[in-house]
Design a protein around this motif. Structure first.
Motif, PDB file in Angstrom:
ATOM      1  N   ASP A 168       2.672 -12.450   8.115  1.00  0.00           N
ATOM      2  CA  ASP A 168       1.497 -11.663   8.574  1.00  0.00           C
ATOM      3  C   ASP A 168       1.643 -10.390   7.948  1.00  0.00           C
ATOM      4  O   ASP A 168       0.757  -9.775   7.670  1.00  0.00           O
ATOM      5  CB  ASP A 168       1.521 -11.745  10.057  1.00  0.00           C
ATOM      6  N   ALA A 169       2.981  -9.702   8.280  1.00  0.00           N
ATOM      7  CA  ALA A 169       3.263  -8.493   7.750  1.00  0.00           C
ATOM      8  C   ALA A 169       3.086  -8.378   6.159  1.00  0.00           C
ATOM      9  O   ALA A 169       2.634  -7.199   5.818  1.00  0.00           O
ATOM     10  CB  ALA A 169       4.659  -8.003   7.985  1.00  0.00           C
ATOM     11  N   GLN A 170       3.485  -9.488   5.642  1.00  0.00           N
ATOM     12  CA  GLN A 170       3.228  -9.373   4.073  1.00  0.00           C
ATOM     13  C   GLN A 170       1.961  -9.462   3.625  1.00  0.00           C
ATOM     14  O   GLN A 170       1.516  -8.733   2.644  1.00  0.00           O
ATOM     15  CB  GLN A 170       4.272 -10.576   3.475  1.00  0.00           C
ATOM     16  N   GLN A 171       1.039 -10.291   4.472  1.00  0.00           N
ATOM     17  CA  GLN A 171      -0.432 -10.579   3.939  1.00  0.00           C
ATOM     18  C   GLN A 171      -1.125  -9.280   4.374  1.00  0.00           C
ATOM     19  O   GLN A 171      -1.815  -8.679   3.444  1.00  0.00           O
ATOM     20  CB  GLN A 171      -1.015 -11.703   4.940  1.00  0.00           C
ATOM     21  N   TRP A 172      -0.765  -8.302   5.272  1.00  0.00           N
ATOM     22  CA  TRP A 172      -1.229  -7.204   5.772  1.00  0.00           C
ATOM     23  C   TRP A 172      -0.958  -6.138   4.635  1.00  0.00           C
ATOM     24  O   TRP A 172      -1.938  -5.474   4.210  1.00  0.00           O
ATOM     25  CB  TRP A 172      -0.809  -6.705   7.070  1.00  0.00           C
ATOM     26  N   ALA A 173       0.247  -6.186   4.118  1.00  0.00           N
ATOM     27  CA  ALA A 173       0.670  -5.012   2.921  1.00  0.00           C
ATOM     28  C   ALA A 173      -0.182  -5.324   1.666  1.00  0.00           C
ATOM     29  O   ALA A 173      -0.580  -4.783   0.918  1.00  0.00           O
ATOM     30  CB  ALA A 173       1.947  -5.353   2.790  1.00  0.00           C
ATOM     31  N   ASP A 174      -0.212  -6.632   1.529  1.00  0.00           N
ATOM     32  CA  ASP A 174      -1.005  -7.104   0.300  1.00  0.00           C
ATOM     33  C   ASP A 174      -2.530  -6.923   0.167  1.00  0.00           C
ATOM     34  O   ASP A 174      -2.959  -6.727  -0.901  1.00  0.00           O
ATOM     35  CB  ASP A 174      -0.886  -8.766   0.076  1.00  0.00           C
ATOM     36  N   THR A 175      -3.056  -6.706   1.427  1.00  0.00           N
ATOM     37  CA  THR A 175      -4.630  -6.457   1.539  1.00  0.00           C
ATOM     38  C   THR A 175      -4.884  -5.155   2.061  1.00  0.00           C
ATOM     39  O   THR A 175      -6.068  -4.702   1.890  1.00  0.00           O
ATOM     40  CB  THR A 175      -5.282  -7.515   2.306  1.00  0.00           C
ATOM     41  N   ASP A 176      -3.818  -4.154   1.842  1.00  0.00           N
ATOM     42  CA  ASP A 176      -4.120  -2.965   2.095  1.00  0.00           C
ATOM     43  C   ASP A 176      -4.963  -2.211   1.012  1.00  0.00           C
ATOM     44  O   ASP A 176      -4.677  -2.546  -0.020  1.00  0.00           O
ATOM     45  CB  ASP A 176      -2.734  -1.847   2.161  1.00  0.00           C
ATOM     46  N   PRO A 177      -5.979  -1.338   1.344  1.00  0.00           N
ATOM     47  CA  PRO A 177      -6.730  -0.676   0.290  1.00  0.00           C
ATOM     48  C   PRO A 177      -6.151  -0.015  -0.749  1.00  0.00           C
ATOM     49  O   PRO A 177      -6.258  -0.170  -2.131  1.00  0.00           O
ATOM     50  CB  PRO A 177      -7.571   0.354   0.857  1.00  0.00           C
ATOM     51  N   TYR A 178      -4.842   0.445  -0.411  1.00  0.00           N
ATOM     52  CA  TYR A 178      -3.977   1.291  -1.549  1.00  0.00           C
ATOM     53  C   TYR A 178      -3.472   0.230  -2.386  1.00  0.00           C
ATOM     54  O   TYR A 178      -3.184   0.331  -3.689  1.00  0.00           O
ATOM     55  CB  TYR A 178      -2.869   2.099  -1.071  1.00  0.00           C
ATOM     56  N   THR A 179      -2.811  -0.978  -1.882  1.00  0.00           N
ATOM     57  CA  THR A 179      -2.323  -2.019  -2.843  1.00  0.00           C
ATOM     58  C   THR A 179      -3.522  -2.674  -3.609  1.00  0.00           C
ATOM     59  O   THR A 179      -3.288  -2.867  -4.807  1.00  0.00           O
ATOM     60  CB  THR A 179      -1.652  -3.320  -1.856  1.00  0.00           C
ATOM     61  N   LEU A 180      -4.614  -2.897  -2.975  1.00  0.00           N
ATOM     62  CA  LEU A 180      -5.694  -3.388  -3.754  1.00  0.00           C
ATOM     63  C   LEU A 180      -6.302  -2.335  -5.033  1.00  0.00           C
ATOM     64  O   LEU A 180      -6.683  -2.779  -6.106  1.00  0.00           O
ATOM     65  CB  LEU A 180      -6.871  -3.883  -2.871  1.00  0.00           C
ATOM     66  N   ALA A 181      -6.113  -1.195  -4.661  1.00  0.00           N
ATOM     67  CA  ALA A 181      -6.431   0.008  -5.640  1.00  0.00           C
ATOM     68  C   ALA A 181      -5.706   0.043  -7.085  1.00  0.00           C
ATOM     69  O   ALA A 181      -5.780   0.830  -7.747  1.00  0.00           O
ATOM     70  CB  ALA A 181      -7.049   0.999  -4.917  1.00  0.00           C
ATOM     71  N   GLY A 182      -4.279  -0.351  -6.573  1.00  0.00           N
ATOM     72  CA  GLY A 182      -3.174  -0.122  -7.608  1.00  0.00           C
ATOM     73  C   GLY A 182      -2.696   1.058  -7.340  1.00  0.00           C
ATOM     74  O   GLY A 182      -1.842   1.666  -8.245  1.00  0.00           O
ATOM     75  N   VAL A 183      -2.257   1.674  -6.121  1.00  0.00           N
ATOM     76  CA  VAL A 183      -1.587   2.803  -5.863  1.00  0.00           C
ATOM     77  C   VAL A 183      -0.171   2.575  -5.932  1.00  0.00           C
ATOM     78  O   VAL A 183       0.746   3.334  -6.604  1.00  0.00           O
ATOM     79  CB  VAL A 183      -1.880   3.347  -4.601  1.00  0.00           C
ATOM     80  N   PHE A 184       0.380   1.344  -5.620  1.00  0.00           N
ATOM     81  CA  PHE A 184       1.425   0.903  -5.446  1.00  0.00           C
ATOM     82  C   PHE A 184       2.184   0.068  -6.751  1.00  0.00           C
ATOM     83  O   PHE A 184       1.543  -0.701  -6.899  1.00  0.00           O
ATOM     84  CB  PHE A 184       2.178   0.254  -4.188  1.00  0.00           C
ATOM     85  N   ARG A 185       3.291   0.476  -7.126  1.00  0.00           N
ATOM     86  CA  ARG A 185       3.867  -0.231  -8.122  1.00  0.00           C
ATOM     87  C   ARG A 185       4.865  -1.321  -7.539  1.00  0.00           C
ATOM     88  O   ARG A 185       5.093  -2.563  -8.194  1.00  0.00           O
ATOM     89  CB  ARG A 185       4.751   0.506  -9.089  1.00  0.00           C
ATOM     90  N   GLN A 186       4.980  -1.052  -6.254  1.00  0.00           N
ATOM     91  CA  GLN A 186       6.060  -2.223  -5.596  1.00  0.00           C
ATOM     92  C   GLN A 186       5.791  -1.904  -4.081  1.00  0.00           C
ATOM     93  O   GLN A 186       5.854  -0.804  -3.544  1.00  0.00           O
ATOM     94  CB  GLN A 186       7.480  -1.927  -6.077  1.00  0.00           C
ATOM     95  N   VAL A 187       5.757  -3.123  -3.277  1.00  0.00           N
ATOM     96  CA  VAL A 187       5.875  -3.248  -1.902  1.00  0.00           C
ATOM     97  C   VAL A 187       6.732  -3.985  -1.260  1.00  0.00           C
ATOM     98  O   VAL A 187       6.997  -5.382  -1.749  1.00  0.00           O
ATOM     99  CB  VAL A 187       4.308  -3.631  -1.462  1.00  0.00           C
ATOM    100  N   THR A 188       7.765  -3.332  -0.402  1.00  0.00           N
ATOM    101  CA  THR A 188       8.689  -4.280   0.116  1.00  0.00           C
ATOM    102  C   THR A 188       8.552  -4.252   1.766  1.00  0.00           C
ATOM    103  O   THR A 188       8.206  -3.377   2.310  1.00  0.00           O
ATOM    104  CB  THR A 188      10.011  -3.929  -0.133  1.00  0.00           C
ATOM    105  N   VAL A 189       8.454  -5.759   2.205  1.00  0.00           N
ATOM    106  CA  VAL A 189       8.158  -5.831   3.680  1.00  0.00           C
ATOM    107  C   VAL A 189       9.437  -6.317   4.101  1.00  0.00           C
ATOM    108  O   VAL A 189      10.001  -7.648   3.810  1.00  0.00           O
ATOM    109  CB  VAL A 189       6.952  -6.602   3.799  1.00  0.00           C
ATOM    110  N   LYS A 190       9.929  -5.938   5.210  1.00  0.00           N
ATOM    111  CA  LYS A 190      11.233  -6.423   6.029  1.00  0.00           C
ATOM    112  C   LYS A 190      10.981  -6.326   7.257  1.00  0.00           C
ATOM    113  O   LYS A 190      10.581  -5.402   7.758  1.00  0.00           O
ATOM    114  CB  LYS A 190      12.553  -5.603   5.242  1.00  0.00           C
TER     115      LYS A 190
END
Length: 99
Positions: A70-92
């Motif tokens: 659920d945490a990963q899915q939330w991160a994957d659908t964040d507006p910044y993620t979808l817009a391409g702000v992030f080059r890498q996202v790590t969820v732990k």
């Protein structure tokens, strides 16, 4: 359980961040309203509370989710993620010990 979402920006992400900030903050506010946010904020590119045009190098969110998926899915659908702000996202998973 708590989860850290550590996001690293692409180079020169500030224009995209500015365009997408309102949607990103609205989504974070939902976590606040639900009592599921411990902390959230960006990493300035320079040693300053207001980095101006230097921008940011990433962001950190610590929030509560039912599971890692659920945490990963939330991160994957964040507006910044979808817009391409992030080059890498790590969820732990994260265990708060202090304070």
């Amino acid at each position: 359980m708590w989860y850290t979402i550590y996001c690293e920006d692409i180079e020169n992400s500030l224009p995209i961040r500015k365009q997408t900030r309102a949607a990103h903050l609205e989504r974070i506010q939902i976590l606040v309203d639900q009592g599921r946010l411990m902390v959230a904020g960006p990493n300035p590119a320079i040693d300053s509370k207001d980095p101006g045009e230097a921008g940011f190098t990433g962001s950190l969110i610590i929030a509560e989710f039912d599971n890692l998926s659920d945490a990963q899915q939330w991160a994957d659908t964040d507006p910044y993620t979808l817009a391409g702000v992030f080059r890498q996202v790590t969820v732990k998973p994260y265990i708060k010990v202090l304070p």
